[in-house]
Design a protein around this motif. Structure first.
Motif, PDB file in Angstrom:
ATOM      1  N   ALA A  85      36.326  39.596  36.080  1.00  0.00           N
ATOM      2  CA  ALA A  85      36.399  38.475  34.933  1.00  0.00           C
ATOM      3  C   ALA A  85      34.730  38.256  35.017  1.00  0.00           C
ATOM      4  O   ALA A  85      33.589  38.551  34.488  1.00  0.00           O
ATOM      5  CB  ALA A  85      36.936  36.796  35.326  1.00  0.00           C
ATOM      6  N   LEU A  86      34.207  38.230  36.308  1.00  0.00           N
ATOM      7  CA  LEU A  86      32.690  37.521  36.269  1.00  0.00           C
ATOM      8  C   LEU A  86      31.806  38.771  35.781  1.00  0.00           C
ATOM      9  O   LEU A  86      30.945  38.629  34.916  1.00  0.00           O
ATOM     10  CB  LEU A  86      32.137  37.780  38.094  1.00  0.00           C
ATOM     11  N   GLY A  87      32.205  40.393  36.191  1.00  0.00           N
ATOM     12  CA  GLY A  87      31.871  41.324  35.641  1.00  0.00           C
ATOM     13  C   GLY A  87      31.318  40.919  33.865  1.00  0.00           C
ATOM     14  O   GLY A  87      30.322  41.078  33.675  1.00  0.00           O
ATOM     15  N   GLU A  88      32.509  40.612  33.219  1.00  0.00           N
ATOM     16  CA  GLU A  88      32.965  40.564  32.181  1.00  0.00           C
ATOM     17  C   GLU A  88      31.790  39.272  31.235  1.00  0.00           C
ATOM     18  O   GLU A  88      31.739  39.615  30.615  1.00  0.00           O
ATOM     19  CB  GLU A  88      34.174  39.750  31.686  1.00  0.00           C
TER      20      GLU A  88
ATOM     21  N   VAL B  62      37.185  29.717  46.651  1.00  0.00           N
ATOM     22  CA  VAL B  62      37.898  29.791  45.678  1.00  0.00           C
ATOM     23  C   VAL B  62      39.014  30.461  44.345  1.00  0.00           C
ATOM     24  O   VAL B  62      39.157  31.604  44.608  1.00  0.00           O
ATOM     25  CB  VAL B  62      36.282  29.494  43.481  1.00  0.00           C
ATOM     26  N   ASP B  63      39.961  30.264  44.524  1.00  0.00           N
ATOM     27  CA  ASP B  63      41.406  30.647  44.095  1.00  0.00           C
ATOM     28  C   ASP B  63      41.215  31.234  42.874  1.00  0.00           C
ATOM     29  O   ASP B  63      40.168  30.557  42.094  1.00  0.00           O
ATOM     30  CB  ASP B  63      42.316  29.370  43.884  1.00  0.00           C
ATOM     31  N   ASN B  64      41.373  32.216  42.350  1.00  0.00           N
ATOM     32  CA  ASN B  64      42.154  32.931  41.065  1.00  0.00           C
ATOM     33  C   ASN B  64      42.521  31.390  40.219  1.00  0.00           C
ATOM     34  O   ASN B  64      41.546  31.822  38.598  1.00  0.00           O
ATOM     35  CB  ASN B  64      43.425  33.987  41.223  1.00  0.00           C
TER      36      ASN B  64
ATOM     37  N   ASP C 176      28.436  28.241  37.781  1.00  0.00           N
ATOM     38  CA  ASP C 176      29.639  26.859  37.047  1.00  0.00           C
ATOM     39  C   ASP C 176      29.500  27.518  35.387  1.00  0.00           C
ATOM     40  O   ASP C 176      30.335  27.289  34.646  1.00  0.00           O
ATOM     41  CB  ASP C 176      28.044  25.194  36.686  1.00  0.00           C
ATOM     42  N   GLU C 177      28.558  28.011  34.873  1.00  0.00           N
ATOM     43  CA  GLU C 177      28.290  28.486  33.917  1.00  0.00           C
ATOM     44  C   GLU C 177      29.505  30.252  33.151  1.00  0.00           C
ATOM     45  O   GLU C 177      30.888  29.667  32.513  1.00  0.00           O
ATOM     46  CB  GLU C 177      27.138  29.134  32.855  1.00  0.00           C
ATOM     47  N   PHE C 178      30.198  30.513  34.720  1.00  0.00           N
ATOM     48  CA  PHE C 178      31.007  31.483  34.303  1.00  0.00           C
ATOM     49  C   PHE C 178      32.530  30.905  34.316  1.00  0.00           C
ATOM     50  O   PHE C 178      33.493  31.413  33.893  1.00  0.00           O
ATOM     51  CB  PHE C 178      30.884  32.009  36.166  1.00  0.00           C
ATOM     52  N   VAL C 179      31.720  29.850  35.564  1.00  0.00           N
ATOM     53  CA  VAL C 179      33.815  29.007  35.794  1.00  0.00           C
ATOM     54  C   VAL C 179      34.171  28.329  34.165  1.00  0.00           C
ATOM     55  O   VAL C 179      35.333  28.714  34.152  1.00  0.00           O
ATOM     56  CB  VAL C 179      33.663  28.178  36.780  1.00  0.00           C
ATOM     57  N   GLU C 180      32.629  27.533  33.134  1.00  0.00           N
ATOM     58  CA  GLU C 180      33.196  26.832  31.888  1.00  0.00           C
ATOM     59  C   GLU C 180      33.510  28.003  31.091  1.00  0.00           C
ATOM     60  O   GLU C 180      34.303  27.829  30.116  1.00  0.00           O
ATOM     61  CB  GLU C 180      31.483  26.342  31.700  1.00  0.00           C
ATOM     62  N   TRP C 181      33.276  29.157  31.268  1.00  0.00           N
ATOM     63  CA  TRP C 181      33.747  30.309  29.908  1.00  0.00           C
ATOM     64  C   TRP C 181      35.151  30.500  30.508  1.00  0.00           C
ATOM     65  O   TRP C 181      35.790  31.015  29.738  1.00  0.00           O
ATOM     66  CB  TRP C 181      32.294  31.055  29.953  1.00  0.00           C
TER      67      TRP C 181
ATOM     68  N   GLU D 195      38.269  30.556  28.323  1.00  0.00           N
ATOM     69  CA  GLU D 195      38.551  32.067  27.316  1.00  0.00           C
ATOM     70  C   GLU D 195      40.645  32.075  27.633  1.00  0.00           C
ATOM     71  O   GLU D 195      40.994  32.117  27.233  1.00  0.00           O
ATOM     72  CB  GLU D 195      38.123  33.264  28.436  1.00  0.00           C
ATOM     73  N   ARG D 196      40.203  31.226  28.903  1.00  0.00           N
ATOM     74  CA  ARG D 196      41.673  31.378  29.488  1.00  0.00           C
ATOM     75  C   ARG D 196      42.332  29.977  28.586  1.00  0.00           C
ATOM     76  O   ARG D 196      43.708  30.773  28.068  1.00  0.00           O
ATOM     77  CB  ARG D 196      41.904  31.016  31.027  1.00  0.00           C
ATOM     78  N   ALA D 197      41.561  29.156  27.970  1.00  0.00           N
ATOM     79  CA  ALA D 197      43.132  27.653  27.644  1.00  0.00           C
ATOM     80  C   ALA D 197      42.960  29.025  25.590  1.00  0.00           C
ATOM     81  O   ALA D 197      43.876  28.423  25.340  1.00  0.00           O
ATOM     82  CB  ALA D 197      41.516  27.088  27.021  1.00  0.00           C
ATOM     83  N   GLU D 198      42.148  29.604  25.508  1.00  0.00           N
ATOM     84  CA  GLU D 198      42.167  30.167  24.354  1.00  0.00           C
ATOM     85  C   GLU D 198      43.481  31.319  24.178  1.00  0.00           C
ATOM     86  O   GLU D 198      44.198  31.678  22.852  1.00  0.00           O
ATOM     87  CB  GLU D 198      40.567  30.853  24.024  1.00  0.00           C
ATOM     88  N   ARG D 199      43.521  31.975  25.026  1.00  0.00           N
ATOM     89  CA  ARG D 199      44.375  33.466  25.114  1.00  0.00           C
ATOM     90  C   ARG D 199      45.846  31.762  25.859  1.00  0.00           C
ATOM     91  O   ARG D 199      46.913  32.966  24.437  1.00  0.00           O
ATOM     92  CB  ARG D 199      44.292  33.871  26.536  1.00  0.00           C
TER      93      ARG D 199
END
Length: 249
Positions: A182-185, A214-216, A232-237, A241-245
């Motif tokens: 996910a971080l790579g994406e 930090v857990d999954n 911080d931006e990665f976690v927000e993104w 993404e998860r909420a949208e899915r």
């Protein structure tokens, strides 16, 4: 003139007359000599020779650059020891040598690392591969190798590590980290890719800490923590993404 028996000769000289004693002594002497020879050979095999180690290094260098093992030599070296160049154990070997540039070993680095490991041949280094990989089970050693890899892999003309190399390196060092894909994406997405063309040292070190704490599901993520803005931006993104899915399912 009749030949004397071994018993008669022994008696004549004052020796104890045991039939076949001379032959038995000879066999025992030969056996003792062979055992001693094997022990000596084994000791030679286990001892380290700087001269032999240097001769091994020269197998991978060229006439024009005799003191540097370059990319072609590195490829042959990896083939000889049976290790893929992208295997994490190669990073540990480089760490042991204190190598300063990926794809290259200097003669000084080679001798430093392999003297410490007491390896002067392909076979001896192969016998140490499991040990070298096991070192990464120690979190302190792993952290040292992880931090070392930053300077080892970066372009020496740049102060930071380019993002593509950082992603590849994370794949070698943290292959089982659940959030690594996910971080790579995230880092390849248009907006982030423009902002994070390179990963600085602080970001690199914090990625390891993030992966450990930090857990999954991001439940242990503290928004008020001292994480770099990139994380911080990665976690927000990722949460978005998860909420949208979840909403679309």
């Amino acid at each position: 003139m009749p030949r004397c028996s071994k018993r008669t000769r022994g008696a004549a000289t004052g020796d104890v007359g045991v039939p076949g004693a001379t032959a038995i002594d000879a066999q025992q002497h030969k056996r003792s000599r062979n055992t001693s020879s094997r022990r000596h050979s084994k000791a030679e095999d286990s001892s380290f020779s700087a001269k032999k180690c240097l001769a091994w290094f020269k197998e991978y260098t060229t006439v024009s650059e005799p003191d540097i093992l370059g990319p072609e030599g590195m490829e042959k070296f990896c083939e000889d020891i049976g290790v893929d160049p992208e295997n994490v154990v190669m990073l540990v070997i480089a760490y042991k040598m204190g190598a300063k540039q990926m794809g290259y070993f200097t003669q000084e680095e080679w001798l430093k690392g392999l003297t410490e490991l007491q390896c002067d041949s392909v076979h001896k280094l192969q016998m140490k591969l499991d040990y070298l990989k096991s070192l990464l089970n120690d979190p302190y050693v792993f952290k040292a190798v992880y931090r070392y890899s930053y300077d080892f892999a970066r372009d020496k003309e740049q102060r930071s590590l380019d993002t593509a190399t950082a992603r590849a390196l994370l794949g070698v060092l943290l292959p089982r980290w659940a959030l690594r894909p996910a971080l790579g994406e995230f880092l390849q997405r248009e907006g982030a890719a423009r902002r994070y063309r390179v990963v600085n040292r602080d970001q690199w070190c914090n990625i390891l800490e993030f992966s450990r704490t930090v857990d999954n599901q991001l439940l242990h993520y503290d928004a008020d923590g001292a994480w770099p803005v990139m994380l911080d931006e990665f976690v927000e993104w990722l949460r978005a993404e998860r909420a949208e899915r979840a909403g679309g399912s």
